[in-house]
Design a protein around this motif. Structure first.
Motif, PDB file in Angstrom:
ATOM      1  N   THR A 299       0.802  -1.221   0.000  1.00  0.00           N
ATOM      2  CA  THR A 299       0.000   0.000   0.000  1.00  0.00           C
ATOM      3  C   THR A 299       0.835   1.271   0.000  1.00  0.00           C
ATOM      4  O   THR A 299       0.449   2.258  -0.610  1.00  0.00           O
ATOM      5  N   TYR A 300       1.986   1.254   0.666  1.00  0.00           N
ATOM      6  CA  TYR A 300       2.771   2.466   0.876  1.00  0.00           C
ATOM      7  C   TYR A 300       4.154   2.366   0.250  1.00  0.00           C
ATOM      8  O   TYR A 300       4.676   1.283   0.010  1.00  0.00           O
ATOM      9  N   ALA A 301       4.722   3.545   0.014  1.00  0.00           N
ATOM     10  CA  ALA A 301       6.117   3.658  -0.401  1.00  0.00           C
ATOM     11  C   ALA A 301       6.767   4.701   0.498  1.00  0.00           C
ATOM     12  O   ALA A 301       6.234   5.788   0.682  1.00  0.00           O
ATOM     13  N   GLU A 302       7.903   4.344   1.077  1.00  0.00           N
ATOM     14  CA  GLU A 302       8.626   5.301   1.908  1.00  0.00           C
ATOM     15  C   GLU A 302       9.597   6.053   1.009  1.00  0.00           C
ATOM     16  O   GLU A 302      10.389   5.449   0.278  1.00  0.00           O
ATOM     17  N   LEU A 303       9.494   7.383   1.044  1.00  0.00           N
ATOM     18  CA  LEU A 303      10.297   8.233   0.171  1.00  0.00           C
ATOM     19  C   LEU A 303      11.258   9.087   0.979  1.00  0.00           C
ATOM     20  O   LEU A 303      10.924   9.546   2.072  1.00  0.00           O
ATOM     21  N   GLU A 304      12.426   9.312   0.428  1.00  0.00           N
ATOM     22  CA  GLU A 304      13.384  10.244   1.016  1.00  0.00           C
ATOM     23  C   GLU A 304      13.357  11.503   0.161  1.00  0.00           C
ATOM     24  O   GLU A 304      13.704  11.473  -1.020  1.00  0.00           O
ATOM     25  N   LEU A 305      12.914  12.609   0.760  1.00  0.00           N
ATOM     26  CA  LEU A 305      12.796  13.867   0.033  1.00  0.00           C
ATOM     27  C   LEU A 305      14.066  14.691   0.096  1.00  0.00           C
ATOM     28  O   LEU A 305      14.336  15.497  -0.789  1.00  0.00           O
ATOM     29  N   GLY A 306      14.834  14.509   1.137  1.00  0.00           N
ATOM     30  CA  GLY A 306      16.089  15.228   1.335  1.00  0.00           C
ATOM     31  C   GLY A 306      16.855  14.530   2.440  1.00  0.00           C
ATOM     32  O   GLY A 306      16.453  13.471   2.928  1.00  0.00           O
ATOM     33  N   LYS A 307      17.963  15.132   2.838  1.00  0.00           N
ATOM     34  CA  LYS A 307      18.757  14.529   3.901  1.00  0.00           C
ATOM     35  C   LYS A 307      17.936  14.480   5.187  1.00  0.00           C
ATOM     36  O   LYS A 307      17.431  15.496   5.655  1.00  0.00           O
ATOM     37  N   ASP A 308      17.759  13.285   5.702  1.00  0.00           N
ATOM     38  CA  ASP A 308      17.009  13.020   6.932  1.00  0.00           C
ATOM     39  C   ASP A 308      15.535  13.462   6.854  1.00  0.00           C
ATOM     40  O   ASP A 308      14.932  13.801   7.866  1.00  0.00           O
ATOM     41  N   VAL A 309      14.980  13.503   5.663  1.00  0.00           N
ATOM     42  CA  VAL A 309      13.561  13.828   5.498  1.00  0.00           C
ATOM     43  C   VAL A 309      12.901  12.649   4.798  1.00  0.00           C
ATOM     44  O   VAL A 309      13.106  12.420   3.614  1.00  0.00           O
ATOM     45  N   ARG A 310      12.127  11.892   5.554  1.00  0.00           N
ATOM     46  CA  ARG A 310      11.444  10.715   5.018  1.00  0.00           C
ATOM     47  C   ARG A 310       9.945  10.867   5.192  1.00  0.00           C
ATOM     48  O   ARG A 310       9.484  11.378   6.218  1.00  0.00           O
ATOM     49  N   VAL A 311       9.210  10.446   4.193  1.00  0.00           N
ATOM     50  CA  VAL A 311       7.751  10.451   4.269  1.00  0.00           C
ATOM     51  C   VAL A 311       7.229   9.122   3.770  1.00  0.00           C
ATOM     52  O   VAL A 311       7.899   8.415   3.020  1.00  0.00           O
ATOM     53  N   LYS A 312       6.037   8.798   4.205  1.00  0.00           N
ATOM     54  CA  LYS A 312       5.364   7.588   3.737  1.00  0.00           C
ATOM     55  C   LYS A 312       4.226   8.040   2.846  1.00  0.00           C
ATOM     56  O   LYS A 312       3.367   8.810   3.259  1.00  0.00           O
TER      57      LYS A 312
END
Length: 108
Positions: free
Chosen positions: A76-89
Motif C-alpha cells: 500500500t505504501y512507499a517510503e520516500l526520502e525527500l532530502g537529507k534526513d527527510v522521510r515520508v510515507k
C-alpha cells in the motif's frame, strides 16, 4: 378529392425503421469510446503497472509535486526520502510518475 389527397399523403410519408433513429446515438458512443474512454483506460493501466513495479532506489514524483527517492515499498505504501534526513510515507497510487535514470524533472 380530399380522400385522394389523404391517401397520397399517408403513402408518401412512411416512417423509417426504428433502428435508424438510434444510429446517430450509437455512432456517438463509438466515437467517444475510441477518442476518450479507451485512451484513458490505457493510461490508467500503464500508471498501475509503473506503480506496481516500484523498487528501492527509484526516483519518483508524487501528485503533490514532491520529488523523492524510494527507500521501501510494500503493498500500500512507499517510503520516500525527500532530502537529507527527510522521510515520508506515501500511498502508492499517489505517485504520479517515475523519473528515468539520467532524466531531470521538468522545472530544473
Amino acid at each position: 378529392m380530399i380522400e385522394l389527397l389523404a391517401a397520397a399523403a399517408t403513402g408518401a410519408g412512411e416512417a423509417p425503421p426504428a433502428w435508424i433513429n438510434w444510429l446517430p446515438i450509437v455512432g456517438m458512443v463509438v466515437i467517444f469510446w475510441f477518442l476518450i474512454i479507451r485512451p484513458q483506460m490505457k493510461r490508467t493501466k500503464e500508471h498501475q503497472e509503473k506503480v506496481s513495479g516500484l523498487k528501492k532506489g527509484d526516483k519518483v514524483i508524487t501528485q503533490g509535486g514532491l520529488v523523492g527517492k524510494v527507500l521501501k515499498v510494500d503493498d500500500t505504501y512507499a517510503e520516500l526520502e525527500l532530502g537529507k534526513d527527510v522521510r515520508v510515507k506515501a500511498v502508492k497510487h499517489t505517485i504520479a510518475d517515475l523519473i528515468e535514470p539520467g532524466g531531470k524533472p521538468a522545472n530544473d
